[in-house]
Structure formats: structure tokens, C-alpha cells
Design an enzyme around this catalytic site. Structure first.
Site, PDB file in Angstrom:
ATOM      1  N   GLY A 153       0.836  -1.195   0.000  1.00  0.00           N
ATOM      2  CA  GLY A 153       0.000   0.000   0.000  1.00  0.00           C
ATOM      3  C   GLY A 153       0.873   1.247   0.000  1.00  0.00           C
ATOM      4  N   GLN A 173       3.022  10.031   0.989  1.00  0.00           N
ATOM      5  CA  GLN A 173       4.309   9.338   1.152  1.00  0.00           C
ATOM      6  C   GLN A 173       5.287   9.635   0.022  1.00  0.00           C
ATOM      7  OE1 GLN A 173       2.319   5.355   2.021  1.00  0.00           O
ATOM      8  NE2 GLN A 173       4.166   5.225   3.265  1.00  0.00           N
ATOM      9  N   CYS A 222       5.251  -0.238   7.058  1.00  0.00           N
ATOM     10  CA  CYS A 222       4.937   0.996   6.341  1.00  0.00           C
ATOM     11  C   CYS A 222       6.190   1.399   5.567  1.00  0.00           C
ATOM     12  CB  CYS A 222       4.558   2.096   7.325  1.00  0.00           C
ATOM     13  SG  CYS A 222       4.198   3.674   6.533  1.00  0.00           S
ATOM     14  N   LEU A 223       6.015   1.769   4.303  1.00  0.00           N
ATOM     15  CA  LEU A 223       7.178   2.129   3.482  1.00  0.00           C
ATOM     16  C   LEU A 223       7.879   3.380   4.000  1.00  0.00           C
ATOM     17  CD1 LEU A 223       5.786   1.277  -0.073  1.00  0.00           C
ATOM     18  CD2 LEU A 223       7.361  -0.056   1.350  1.00  0.00           C
ATOM     19  N   HIS A 248      -4.916   1.757   7.257  1.00  0.00           N
ATOM     20  CA  HIS A 248      -3.548   2.272   7.364  1.00  0.00           C
ATOM     21  C   HIS A 248      -3.323   3.398   6.351  1.00  0.00           C
ATOM     22  CE1 HIS A 248       0.966   1.568   7.855  1.00  0.00           C
ATOM     23  NE2 HIS A 248       0.900   2.357   6.788  1.00  0.00           N
ATOM     24  N   GLU A 249      -3.715   3.152   5.098  1.00  0.00           N
ATOM     25  CA  GLU A 249      -3.480   4.164   4.052  1.00  0.00           C
ATOM     26  C   GLU A 249      -4.369   5.382   4.268  1.00  0.00           C
ATOM     27  OE1 GLU A 249      -0.853   3.776   2.504  1.00  0.00           O
ATOM     28  OE2 GLU A 249      -0.624   1.650   2.908  1.00  0.00           O
ATOM     29  N   HIS A 289      -2.840   7.827   6.522  1.00  0.00           N
ATOM     30  CA  HIS A 289      -1.814   8.678   5.899  1.00  0.00           C
ATOM     31  C   HIS A 289      -2.413   9.977   5.363  1.00  0.00           C
ATOM     32  CE1 HIS A 289       1.988   6.522   5.951  1.00  0.00           C
ATOM     33  NE2 HIS A 289       1.411   5.411   5.560  1.00  0.00           N
TER      34      HIS A 289
HETATM   35 NI    NI Z   1       2.189   3.504   5.648  1.00  0.00          NI
END
Ligand code: NI
Length: 168
Positions: free
Chosen positions: A45, A50, A92-93, A134-135, A138
Site C-alpha cells: 500500500g 508518502q 509501512c514504506l 492504514h493508508e 496517511h
Molecule cells: Ni504507511
């Protein structure tokens, strides 16, 4: 095009993203870049903030390696219903190499626009429901580090600061 992924504590990860006015070709290119960036990382994701774009878009693909790809694009998503509870070890990236158990709703109902500009409603559970929550966080500038205990938060902070200092 693969974009650079911002890592914590980059302040741009804390900004609240703005709604997309219209799903234009520019937005479609952005969504493509986001998918490419997510697959390249690799991750399941990625939200526009991000990559430093303050727009309400995220992409998700929760398919495993032996499954066909299942790319989903959510533009201006709204979580309509949350139900139940589940805990997953999330990554998470923007927090490379870290993972933490985080409590989420078991099921979500989400409404969003697709890349065709048309609204859709999706009911999800399991990993897909986790990824959507989660996304979506963000887009509000909320990060997984906000969802863990004070002790774990300090530990994550320290690891990320060390990584930033090392110029990773
Ligand atoms: Ni994330």
C-alpha cells in the site's frame, strides 16, 4: 515512474491531504506512479503524501506473490463503516524495516472514486481492511507510530533517527 518515498520524520507525512477536485489524466499518471513505486519498494500500500503529494489518493495490492496482481486505487476515500477488531503486524514504506502490532477494525466499508472518476463502494475484511485503514490514516497525517505504546513509539523514533543520521 518510480518516485522517492518519504520516511519518518519527514514533516510532509504529517500534512492533511486535500481532496482531488477532478480525476484527470494527471491524477491517473500520479496513481500509476504510485503503483509503480509501491511494487518497486515492494509494499502492499502507498498513499500520495508518502511521495510528497498532498492529495487524497492511495493504492493497495494485497495479493501474495503467487496470486495475480489486485491493484486497487482509492481517490477521495471515505470510511463509511468500521466493525469488529483485529490485530496485524503492520509495516509501512515510510518506516522501512520496522513492523508493529496495531489494532484495527476487522471490517470496513469504504466509498471512493476509481481512476475512471466513478464512485464505488467496497466492503473489505482481513488484510485488505487493515491496508485501507492504514493508508487512509496517511491522508490525515496519522502514522503507525501514533498507534503504538509510548515505549514502542520511542523505540521506533530512535531507530528512524538513527537511520536518517546514517543517510539511508
Ligand atoms: Ni504507511
Amino acid at each position: 515512474m518510480v518516485r522517492e518515498i518519504l520516511e519518518y520524520p519527514d514533516p510532509r507525512l504529517r500534512e492533511v491531504a486535500k481532496p482531488v477536485d477532478e480525476v484527470t489524466d494527471e491524477i491517473r499518471v500520479l496513481a500509476e506512479d504510485m503503483a509503480e513505486t509501491m511494487y518497486d519498494a515492494p509494499g502492499c500500500g502507498l498513499a500520495a503524501p508518502q511521495i510528497g503529494v498532498g492529495k487524497r489518493i492511495f493504492v493497495i495490492d494485497t495479493a501474495t506473490d503467487d496470486e495475480p496482481s489486485d491493484l486497487r486505487v482509492f481517490i477521495n476515500p471515505e470510511l463509511l463503516e468500521l466493525e469488529g477488531e483485529q490485530t496485524w503486524s503492520e509495516g509501512c514504506l515510510s518506516f522501512p524495516e520496522l513492523s508493529e502490532d496495531i489494532d484495527r477494525a476487522e471490517k470496513v466499508k469504504v466509498r471512493a472514486l476509481g481512476v475512471d472518476g466513478k464512485p464505488f463502494v467496497l466492503e473489505a475484511d482481513g488484510l485488505l481492511a487493515v491496508a485501507i485503514q492504514h493508508e487512509n490514516d496517511h491522508l490525515e497525517g496519522v502514522l503507525m507510530i501514533d498507534k503504538v505504546s509510548v515505549l514502542k513509539r520511542k523505540l521506533m523514533q530512535r531507530k528512524m533517527e538513527k537511520r536518517a543520521r546514517a543517510g539511508a
